[in-house]
Design a protein around this motif. Structure first.
Motif, PDB file in Angstrom:
ATOM      1  N   ASP A 124     -11.007 -23.743 -79.817  1.00 40.32           N
ATOM      2  CA  ASP A 124     -11.133 -22.300 -80.006  1.00 40.32           C
ATOM      3  C   ASP A 124     -12.523 -21.790 -79.630  1.00 40.32           C
ATOM      4  O   ASP A 124     -12.680 -20.616 -79.288  1.00 40.32           O
ATOM      5  CB  ASP A 124     -10.843 -21.912 -81.459  1.00 40.32           C
ATOM      6  N   THR A 134     -14.159 -22.441 -77.065  1.00 38.89           N
ATOM      7  CA  THR A 134     -14.344 -22.379 -75.618  1.00 38.89           C
ATOM      8  C   THR A 134     -13.640 -21.159 -75.057  1.00 38.89           C
ATOM      9  O   THR A 134     -12.918 -20.459 -75.765  1.00 38.89           O
ATOM     10  CB  THR A 134     -13.752 -23.623 -74.909  1.00 38.89           C
ATOM     11  N   ASP A 135     -13.818 -20.971 -73.770  1.00 38.65           N
ATOM     12  CA  ASP A 135     -13.124 -19.873 -73.098  1.00 38.65           C
ATOM     13  C   ASP A 135     -11.729 -20.275 -72.642  1.00 38.65           C
ATOM     14  O   ASP A 135     -11.040 -19.513 -71.982  1.00 38.65           O
ATOM     15  CB  ASP A 135     -13.944 -19.390 -71.904  1.00 38.65           C
ATOM     16  N   GLY A 136     -11.297 -21.500 -72.993  1.00 38.48           N
ATOM     17  CA  GLY A 136      -9.962 -21.957 -72.647  1.00 38.48           C
ATOM     18  C   GLY A 136      -9.849 -22.577 -71.273  1.00 38.48           C
ATOM     19  O   GLY A 136      -8.749 -22.898 -70.830  1.00 38.48           O
ATOM     20  N   ASP A 137     -10.959 -22.755 -70.587  1.00 39.26           N
ATOM     21  CA  ASP A 137     -10.925 -23.415 -69.286  1.00 39.26           C
ATOM     22  C   ASP A 137     -10.444 -24.846 -69.485  1.00 39.26           C
ATOM     23  O   ASP A 137     -10.971 -25.567 -70.336  1.00 39.26           O
ATOM     24  CB  ASP A 137     -12.331 -23.409 -68.671  1.00 39.26           C
ATOM     25  N   ARG A 188     -13.082 -27.584 -69.563  1.00 43.05           N
ATOM     26  CA  ARG A 188     -13.871 -27.634 -70.806  1.00 43.05           C
ATOM     27  C   ARG A 188     -13.037 -28.218 -71.952  1.00 43.05           C
ATOM     28  O   ARG A 188     -13.543 -28.962 -72.778  1.00 43.05           O
ATOM     29  CB  ARG A 188     -14.423 -26.258 -71.142  1.00 43.05           C
ATOM     30  N   ARG A 234      -1.248 -25.517 -75.149  1.00 41.31           N
ATOM     31  CA  ARG A 234      -2.459 -24.776 -74.785  1.00 41.31           C
ATOM     32  C   ARG A 234      -3.075 -25.340 -73.509  1.00 41.31           C
ATOM     33  O   ARG A 234      -3.478 -24.597 -72.620  1.00 41.31           O
ATOM     34  CB  ARG A 234      -3.443 -24.858 -75.943  1.00 41.31           C
ATOM     35  N   ALA A 294      -3.211 -23.368 -69.946  1.00 41.96           N
ATOM     36  CA  ALA A 294      -4.533 -23.146 -69.343  1.00 41.96           C
ATOM     37  C   ALA A 294      -4.587 -23.746 -67.943  1.00 41.96           C
ATOM     38  O   ALA A 294      -5.108 -23.122 -67.006  1.00 41.96           O
ATOM     39  CB  ALA A 294      -5.625 -23.746 -70.222  1.00 41.96           C
ATOM     40  N   GLN A 336      -4.796 -21.573 -64.166  1.00 43.79           N
ATOM     41  CA  GLN A 336      -5.828 -21.758 -63.147  1.00 43.79           C
ATOM     42  C   GLN A 336      -5.306 -22.440 -61.891  1.00 43.79           C
ATOM     43  O   GLN A 336      -5.958 -22.401 -60.855  1.00 43.79           O
ATOM     44  CB  GLN A 336      -6.988 -22.572 -63.712  1.00 43.79           C
TER      45      GLN A 336
END
Length: 177
Positions: free
Chosen positions: A67, A69-72, A75, A117, A121, A125
């Motif tokens: 949570d 992080t930016d969800g990349d 990462r 998740r 994610a 991308q």
């Protein structure tokens, strides 16, 4: 009562991190809290129940790290591998469904959203990749985390960051086969 429950879980987490899954027992957890060995049974009637609640706590801690992080997905992968390196016994507990099935803790309700998740994610991308491609990459990330948690990557001289870089390249898996 909730105070004792949390104390017991804190003690169990310390035992887990210091000595591994096998060291986490109701008796040792009670001893570390300074209570009788029967006192924890109100909250955790069996070792499986204690381990199940501990595993849910560990999964929640990993979720909190995600949570932050930016969800990349890269990462998220790095956090996952770093978690395995920092807390290898906790990482192992999350995978011990053989110990946790009888716990009643429903660990899958905590871990499956982490998988979803990651998949979402990755696919956001990498729109050319399918859900199966994303899950295959997650499997590879998990393999790296497992190697790192047991320090096996050191034996062959591989750096986790390099392995992650290779696994997380944005080329569709099915195109390479």
């Amino acid at each position: 009562m909730d105070g004792l429950r949390n104390q017991l879980l804190d003690a169990a987490a310390r035992i887990l991190d210091e000595n591994g899954i096998e060291a986490v027992t109701i008796r040792e957890t009670a001893r570390q809290c300074g209570v009788s060995h029967g006192a924890p049974r109100r909250h955790f009637p069996s070792r499986a129940v204690l381990l199940g609640h501990l595993a849910k706590r560990v999964a929640a801690e990993l979720t909190e790290e995600f949570d932050a992080t930016d969800g990349d997905p890269r990462r998220l992968a790095k956090i996952y591998v770093e978690f395995a390196a920092r807390r290898p016994h906790a990482f192992d507990l999350l995978l011990r469904h053989d110990l946790l099935e009888a716990s009643g803790a429903d660990l899958r309700s905590t871990t499956l959203p982490l998988v979803a998740r990651w998949r979402d994610a990755w696919c956001a991308q990498n729109p050319a990749d399918s859900d199966a491609d994303a899950l295959a990459r997650l499997t590879a990330v998990h393999g790296i985390a497992s190697l790192v948690s047991h320090r096996a990557h050191e034996v062959v001289g591989l750096e986790p960051e390099e392995l992650l870089g290779r696994v997380l390249r944005s080329q569709n898996f099915s195109e390479r086969m």
